[in-house]
Write an enzyme that holds these catalytic residues in place. Sequence first.
Site, PDB file in Angstrom:
ATOM      1  N   GLU A  50      63.898 -25.869 -20.236  1.00 36.33           N
ATOM      2  CA  GLU A  50      63.067 -26.858 -19.551  1.00 36.33           C
ATOM      3  C   GLU A  50      62.969 -28.088 -20.438  1.00 36.33           C
ATOM      4  O   GLU A  50      62.973 -27.992 -21.672  1.00 36.33           O
ATOM      5  CB  GLU A  50      61.670 -26.317 -19.262  1.00 36.33           C
ATOM      6  CG  GLU A  50      61.600 -25.341 -18.118  1.00 36.33           C
ATOM      7  CD  GLU A  50      60.162 -24.961 -17.788  1.00 36.33           C
ATOM      8  OE1 GLU A  50      59.641 -25.459 -16.768  1.00 36.33           O
ATOM      9  OE2 GLU A  50      59.567 -24.190 -18.555  1.00 36.33           O
ATOM     10  N   GLU A 103      59.021 -14.457 -15.199  1.00 33.81           N
ATOM     11  CA  GLU A 103      59.844 -15.663 -15.112  1.00 33.81           C
ATOM     12  C   GLU A 103      60.501 -15.863 -16.466  1.00 33.81           C
ATOM     13  O   GLU A 103      59.870 -15.646 -17.509  1.00 33.81           O
ATOM     14  CB  GLU A 103      58.974 -16.874 -14.766  1.00 33.81           C
ATOM     15  CG  GLU A 103      59.707 -18.209 -14.796  1.00 33.81           C
ATOM     16  CD  GLU A 103      58.790 -19.390 -14.477  1.00 33.81           C
ATOM     17  OE1 GLU A 103      57.868 -19.216 -13.655  1.00 33.81           O
ATOM     18  OE2 GLU A 103      58.981 -20.479 -15.056  1.00 33.81           O
TER      19      GLU A 103
END
Length: 301
Positions: free
Chosen positions: A183, A178
């Site tokens: 974020e 990933e």
Amino acid sequence: QRTITPSASIHLESGAMTFSQLQTGCLRVTLTLMVLALGGCVIHGGTTPAPSSASPEGWSLVWADEFDRAGLPDSTRWDYDVGGQGWGNNELQYYTAGRVENARIEEGLLIIEARREAWLDSMDYTSARLVTRGRADWQYGRLEIRARLPHGRGTWPAIWMLPRDWDLGDGSWPDNGEIDIMEHVGYDPGVIHATVHTKAHNHMDGTQIGRQIEIVDAQSEFHTYALEWDAQHLTAYVDDEAYFTHTPGERDWTVWPYDRPFHLILNIAVGGNWGGVKGVDESIFPQRLEVDFVRVYQRAD
């Protein structure tokens, strides 16, 4: 990062102080340190200029969405992940598909909106998770996403990537990798995270590899979040400032599962194991992740 310019203002929670005709040098550095020490100061830097639509030197544009057609997102470019099963993180939202309340294009922006509303008799929040899976994926390149982030405790927006093929290790996450380009969790405003997750390095084991950068106006202004990726490195940027790099080492797949195609994901989660650490402020909704453009480049040579 922000620079104090002539006639700038510094506002404190207990009042306001205005400094005019500031000079360069020691005074500027001293005021910058004041912001870091006091924490309650806000330097008004303004929106970063929109990047040129011309390809960066050495890169060729291979895929883009400028969000210039109002309505639902372009179905030739985007699909949806749908559901409300917590998504492995105990998240509170249900991701819908083809619903303008949660994902739409208006005034040249992609809007992904998290809403507090009853859904399917069991969920209290809705949102959207857009994916290029099945439409486009890439092995290596430069991705640029210009976005303004939602605010408030309980929001968890992300710009990230997952693989097309799930054939490494046990065939699941995190073995196949990933890439988190951006974020942000609302209880920690302005702190932007870039992270990689692999079998050897992942948050379930507390071994994930990442770094943070503070962008004080990330929730009020647009910034360009970018990833440069090739066989030798993954590097994350904000407004062309590199702040995180991951390299393959000895090319063990448990550390570097990144020599394969990945697709892009844009979403807002609500609550969850990270976004909900300090609870969810129900009064803040709806909240929006606004995206000005997505551009994907590959090396011109």
